[in-house]
Scaffold this motif. Structure first.
Motif, PDB file in Angstrom:
ATOM      1  N   LEU A   1       0.826  -1.201   0.000  1.00 34.85           N
ATOM      2  CA  LEU A   1       0.000   0.000   0.000  1.00 34.85           C
ATOM      3  C   LEU A   1       0.865   1.258   0.000  1.00 34.85           C
ATOM      4  O   LEU A   1       0.631   2.194  -0.770  1.00 34.85           O
ATOM      5  N   ARG A   2       1.886   1.268   0.845  1.00 36.18           N
ATOM      6  CA  ARG A   2       2.770   2.441   0.916  1.00 36.18           C
ATOM      7  C   ARG A   2       3.594   2.586  -0.365  1.00 36.18           C
ATOM      8  O   ARG A   2       3.806   3.703  -0.852  1.00 36.18           O
ATOM      9  N   ALA A   3       4.048   1.473  -0.906  1.00 36.73           N
ATOM     10  CA  ALA A   3       4.847   1.526  -2.131  1.00 36.73           C
ATOM     11  C   ALA A   3       4.053   2.128  -3.286  1.00 36.73           C
ATOM     12  O   ALA A   3       4.623   2.786  -4.168  1.00 36.73           O
ATOM     13  N   ASP A   4       2.736   1.920  -3.273  1.00 38.54           N
ATOM     14  CA  ASP A   4       1.897   2.427  -4.352  1.00 38.54           C
ATOM     15  C   ASP A   4       1.262   3.775  -4.031  1.00 38.54           C
ATOM     16  O   ASP A   4       0.379   4.232  -4.764  1.00 38.54           O
ATOM     17  N   GLY A   5       1.706   4.416  -2.934  1.00 38.58           N
ATOM     18  CA  GLY A   5       1.323   5.804  -2.713  1.00 38.58           C
ATOM     19  C   GLY A   5       0.418   6.123  -1.557  1.00 38.58           C
ATOM     20  O   GLY A   5      -0.050   7.267  -1.437  1.00 38.58           O
ATOM     21  N   ALA A   6       0.147   5.172  -0.664  1.00 38.25           N
ATOM     22  CA  ALA A   6      -0.723   5.472   0.468  1.00 38.25           C
ATOM     23  C   ALA A   6      -0.139   6.598   1.326  1.00 38.25           C
ATOM     24  O   ALA A   6       1.033   6.561   1.703  1.00 38.25           O
ATOM     25  N   THR A   7      -0.966   7.583   1.615  1.00 36.33           N
ATOM     26  CA  THR A   7      -0.564   8.634   2.554  1.00 36.33           C
ATOM     27  C   THR A   7      -0.831   8.219   3.989  1.00 36.33           C
ATOM     28  O   THR A   7      -0.218   8.745   4.918  1.00 36.33           O
ATOM     29  N   HIS A   8      -1.764   7.290   4.165  1.00 44.47           N
ATOM     30  CA  HIS A   8      -2.117   6.767   5.484  1.00 44.47           C
ATOM     31  C   HIS A   8      -2.451   5.286   5.324  1.00 44.47           C
ATOM     32  O   HIS A   8      -2.946   4.869   4.274  1.00 44.47           O
ATOM     33  N   VAL A   9      -2.201   4.491   6.366  1.00 41.93           N
ATOM     34  CA  VAL A   9      -2.615   3.092   6.398  1.00 41.93           C
ATOM     35  C   VAL A   9      -3.415   2.883   7.672  1.00 41.93           C
ATOM     36  O   VAL A   9      -2.956   3.190   8.775  1.00 41.93           O
ATOM     37  N   LEU A  10      -4.640   2.363   7.515  1.00 33.14           N
ATOM     38  CA  LEU A  10      -5.581   2.201   8.611  1.00 33.14           C
ATOM     39  C   LEU A  10      -5.884   0.726   8.838  1.00 33.14           C
ATOM     40  O   LEU A  10      -5.818  -0.078   7.908  1.00 33.14           O
ATOM     41  N   ALA A  11      -6.230   0.388  10.062  1.00 38.70           N
ATOM     42  CA  ALA A  11      -6.614  -0.987  10.357  1.00 38.70           C
ATOM     43  C   ALA A  11      -7.870  -1.368   9.587  1.00 38.70           C
ATOM     44  O   ALA A  11      -7.998  -2.499   9.102  1.00 38.70           O
ATOM     45  N   SER A  12      -8.801  -0.434   9.460  1.00 39.67           N
ATOM     46  CA  SER A  12     -10.036  -0.673   8.723  1.00 39.67           C
ATOM     47  C   SER A  12     -10.656   0.631   8.327  1.00 39.67           C
ATOM     48  O   SER A  12     -10.248   1.717   8.789  1.00 39.67           O
ATOM     49  N   ILE A  13     -11.679   0.543   7.503  1.00 43.60           N
ATOM     50  CA  ILE A  13     -12.378   1.749   7.039  1.00 43.60           C
ATOM     51  C   ILE A  13     -13.067   2.459   8.189  1.00 43.60           C
ATOM     52  O   ILE A  13     -13.377   3.674   8.094  1.00 43.60           O
ATOM     53  N   ALA A  14     -13.309   1.765   9.280  1.00 43.98           N
ATOM     54  CA  ALA A  14     -13.956   2.388  10.440  1.00 43.98           C
ATOM     55  C   ALA A  14     -13.139   3.545  10.986  1.00 43.98           C
ATOM     56  O   ALA A  14     -13.688   4.435  11.658  1.00 43.98           O
ATOM     57  N   GLU A  15     -11.829   3.581  10.702  1.00 39.70           N
ATOM     58  CA  GLU A  15     -10.972   4.655  11.209  1.00 39.70           C
ATOM     59  C   GLU A  15     -10.960   5.879  10.306  1.00 39.70           C
ATOM     60  O   GLU A  15     -10.397   6.916  10.684  1.00 39.70           O
ATOM     61  N   LEU A  16     -11.551   5.796   9.134  1.00 35.00           N
ATOM     62  CA  LEU A  16     -11.457   6.897   8.174  1.00 35.00           C
ATOM     63  C   LEU A  16     -12.148   8.175   8.628  1.00 35.00           C
ATOM     64  O   LEU A  16     -11.576   9.262   8.468  1.00 35.00           O
TER      65      LEU A  16
END
Length: 227
Positions: free
Chosen positions: A207-222
């Motif tokens: 995910l980070r290699a392809d450009g994620a600015t944030h990584v979350l455990a689940s969508i519930a954290e968005l």
């Protein structure tokens, strides 16, 4: 990175693996599609194809089959078999929302943000999932690749969502998904927030290699991330 999360007006969410549990359904439906074209399970050819399917999770399914089977006729045959198998699995009760997904969408919309659900599936498959979950009205808009021009990893789904919702700027867009292809869609579209979630196909490194600015455990954290 400058924090622009509070300026986000549009949230573009993936479905399978992000808001909807996958539970291996894509691979099971792929096995049926491969078998329909004479690819036996547990053979080197099958293993090579499964590896490609896993690596390209999030991509338009017809694009995956075009790569795997070459000519258009075989790709279309595989796609039809895949959809039939996936629909059977959904009809069998093997489709459920991920914990907190519906609540997260409600929170985002209650905060005045528009939410668009996107997929790599066809419109027929997307509609079946939405109907099964009772999600026909959960989002402001739903989009499949055929309605955007190209599927992931191209920016078309996110940019079509922006145009269709009247959002003013790509910097007001957040994209969230569980695959590297979701991250590429977000970064190529110019989204200010590109959030990867760990409930689906790909791990944090991809995910980070392809450009994620944030990584979350689940969508519930968005919703909390966006403020």
């Amino acid at each position: 990175m400058t924090d622009t999360s509070t300026d986000v007006k549009l949230v573009v969410l993936d479905m399978a693996g992000t808001t909807v549990a996958d539970d291996g359904l894509v691979e099971r439906a792929f096995d049926a599609a491969a078998a329909s074209l004479g690819v036996a399970h547990a053979t080197p050819e099958h293993a090579r194809m499964v590896e490609h399917v896993r690596a390209t999770m999030g991509e338009s399914k017809i694009s995956v089959f075009r790569h795997l089977f070459g000519d258009e006729a075989r790709a279309q045959q595989a796609n039809l078999a895949f959809e039939a198998a996936y629909h059977e699995l959904v009809d069998g009760g093997l489709c459920r929302p991920l914990p907190g997904a519906a609540e997260a969408i409600e929170q985002l919309r209650s905060a005045g943000r528009k939410v668009v659900l996107t997929t790599g599936f066809s419109r027929a498959t997307q509609d079946l999932i939405l109907k099964t979950l009772g999600w026909e009205r959960i989002a402001d808009l739903t989009l499949c690749p055929a309605e955007a021009g190209r599927g992931r990893p191209y920016p078309d789904l996110a940019l079509t969502a922006l145009l269709r919702t009247g959002t003013d700027s790509v910097r007001q867009v957040a994209v969230a998904g569980d695959t590297g292809y979701d991250m590429l869609t977000g970064t190529r579209a110019g989204a200010s927030v590109v959030a990867g979630v760990l409930t689906g196909a790909h791990r944090e490194e991809r995910l980070r290699a392809d450009g994620a600015t944030h990584v979350l455990a689940s969508i519930a954290e968005l919703p909390a991330l966006l403020g």
